[in-house]
Design a protein around this motif. Sequence first.
Motif, mmCIF file in Angstrom:
data_model
loop_
_atom_site.group_PDB
_atom_site.id
_atom_site.type_symbol
_atom_site.label_atom_id
_atom_site.label_comp_id
_atom_site.label_asym_id
_atom_site.label_seq_id
_atom_site.Cartn_x
_atom_site.Cartn_y
_atom_site.Cartn_z
ATOM 1 N N ASP B 2 4.557 6.015 -9.027
ATOM 2 C CA ASP B 2 3.362 5.225 -9.337
ATOM 3 C C ASP B 2 2.626 4.889 -8.051
ATOM 4 O O ASP B 2 3.072 5.210 -6.943
ATOM 5 N N ALA B 3 1.489 4.256 -8.196
ATOM 6 C CA ALA B 3 0.626 3.987 -7.043
ATOM 7 C C ALA B 3 1.336 3.212 -5.944
ATOM 8 O O ALA B 3 1.163 3.487 -4.758
ATOM 9 N N GLU B 7 1.926 4.321 -2.145
ATOM 10 C CA GLU B 7 1.469 3.454 -1.064
ATOM 11 C C GLU B 7 2.562 3.238 -0.028
ATOM 12 O O GLU B 7 2.334 3.368 1.173
ATOM 13 N N SER B 141 -9.305 -0.448 1.935
ATOM 14 C CA SER B 141 -10.269 -0.940 0.942
ATOM 15 C C SER B 141 -11.541 -1.481 1.593
ATOM 16 O O SER B 141 -12.581 -1.589 0.952
ATOM 17 N N ASP B 146 -13.164 1.718 -3.747
ATOM 18 C CA ASP B 146 -12.498 2.131 -4.979
ATOM 19 C C ASP B 146 -11.224 2.927 -4.730
ATOM 20 O O ASP B 146 -10.750 3.644 -5.595
ATOM 21 N N SER B 147 -10.717 2.850 -3.514
ATOM 22 C CA SER B 147 -9.526 3.620 -3.191
ATOM 23 C C SER B 147 -8.378 3.305 -4.147
ATOM 24 O O SER B 147 -8.117 2.147 -4.446
ATOM 25 N N PRO B 148 -7.742 4.375 -4.665
ATOM 26 C CA PRO B 148 -6.645 4.144 -5.610
ATOM 27 C C PRO B 148 -5.419 3.493 -4.957
ATOM 28 O O PRO B 148 -4.609 2.883 -5.646
ATOM 29 N N VAL B 149 -5.262 3.674 -3.656
ATOM 30 C CA VAL B 149 -4.120 3.035 -2.997
ATOM 31 C C VAL B 149 -4.656 2.154 -1.875
ATOM 32 O O VAL B 149 -5.722 2.393 -1.325
ATOM 33 N N GLU B 150 -3.890 1.148 -1.538
ATOM 34 C CA GLU B 150 -4.291 0.279 -0.445
ATOM 35 C C GLU B 150 -3.381 0.551 0.753
ATOM 36 O O GLU B 150 -2.160 0.517 0.645
#
Lengths: 234, 309
Positions: B2-3, B7, B141, B146-150
């Motif tokens: 998952d994200a 990350e 960010s 809108d980045s899916p990961v930080e």
Amino acid sequence: MLKVKDIDVFYGDVQVIWGVSFHVKKKEIVSLIGANGAGKSTILKTISGLLRPASGEVLFEGRPIHTIKPFKLIEMGIVHVPEARRLFVEMTVEENLDMGSLKAEAKKRREQTKEMVFELFPRLKERRRQIAGTLSGGEQQMLAIGRGLMSLPRLMMFDEPSLGLAPILVKEIFNVIKRIRDEGTTVLIVEQNVKQTLSIADRAYVLENGRIVMEGTGEEMLRNEHVKTAYLGV
Amino acid sequence: MDAVQVEVLLQTLIAGILLGGLYALIGIGMTLIMGVMKIINLAHGELMMVAMYLAYWLFVLFNIDPYLSVFIAAPLMFFFGMAIQKYLINPVLKVESILPENQVILTVGIGMVLANLATILFTSDYRSVPVEYASDAWYLSDFWRDSPVELSLSVPWSISFLFAVVITVALWFFLTRTDTGKSIRATAQDMDAAVLMGVNVERMRLITFGLGAALVGAAGCLFIPIYYLYPALGGRFTLIAFVITILGGLGSTVGAIIGGLILGIFESLTATYVGMGWAPVGRFAIFIAALIFLPGGVASILRRQRLGK
Ligand SMILES: Nc1ncnc2c1ncn2[C@@H]1O[C@H](COP(=O)(O)OP(=O)(O)OP(=O)(O)O)[C@@H](O)[C@H]1O
Ligand SMILES: [Mg+2]
């Protein structure tokens, strides 16, 4: 030009050169011939300062050179093209040539001399960016000679330049050496390829078991019975 | 995955690369010395420690930023390294009855003296330099809403890494484009042939030891904003440099860079997925693995490729 006077050379406690004397005159090709282990390389290493004579002297243009630091010899105009080429195998062809021209005088004319070397050995020019360790044996020998020429030497010493080369290349190398002399550089050459060496040499010395046993002109040597039986296999 | 897992993995890899860049700088210094002198400098980490104290006191006394100290400490370490070579290592080199192993032991002794001197002078307290930007970071960010990961990037770590890259590139230019640099490489490859070409080998030894000390000294300054400082830290970094040198292949600079990155990433992965305290174990494992599976180090692979064998 070069005078070797009565030198004894040891490896540790073992003496391999016994009272050797000889000389090389300006613009001559002088050759030292002898069997494996006779001490030919040892003599060249002593002249270029990698080894020190236990006694005796080495004079270049009248000045003793067996006492000065070995890396300074090239500044005096002496260069040694060593046995087995001893290239900087992980450097490019061009970097090897640069290493031949470190001294100020040669560095100033680096690019010019390089062109001259490339003219002598066009194959090196094609391969200027190739790593030296990947060159063929013949090309490596050309590079070793080219690297020596880069220092603009007045005396050039060759240690078995024809070792391991095909006959046609051997001929080419000997022609180059002759040409180098014709352009004004004095040559001292050590070889096992006795016939070809004697045919280009002005004078020669025969070395046996660390002693000089004979000397004469190239032609005299070629006709000498002892040389014929011992070195020419006739 | 998952994200969050992605990350964590990316964040770990970033940290590993940043650390690896600094490790590479430490490893290059040791491998250069190894190449030219054929000895392992086991005082390498202690030299770094000395530079770190220099940077520390420059900050405390004169408020000089550690990044600025690179330009002061590295030249000073260069001369310090040359002095060690000239007055301690060279005399031992000249005594024929002494084996090369003894020169290595000598470097261990030098390292011990430096570590003990530091303890006497500065006590064994842990210190750190309170730079203002110590905990600053950039966030993905902020640049890409809108980045899916930080992801975050620590400011001091990034600056240190950039410094390491710039120094490494400068070193590469020095080694490949200058006659002195080429002479150093030539000495490492064939000392007698270098002498025949007119290289003053003794001078190259001096310069190389100085250079190795300056590089590890620079690395020390770069660690100051992101790490703490104590007299015994040298031993740990000597070991790190040693592992990198083995991993990279003795004497190979490119090998040391790759070895440094591998070690940095590997340590970072162990710290994230196994546990903080396990990094030294990971280091040891990779060391043994390199010795068994890749005896010539990364350099042997590079060489095989280049020589087409
Ligand atoms: N580093 C060394 N240590 C001890 N003995 C040596 C060393 N180098 C050469 N020798 C010995 O010195 C003698 C002369 O060696 P040298 O290399 O000068 O012979 P060479 O005439 O050049 O022979 P080759 O034609 O095989 O090259 C030989 O007996 C050799 O074993
Ligand atoms: Mg020989």
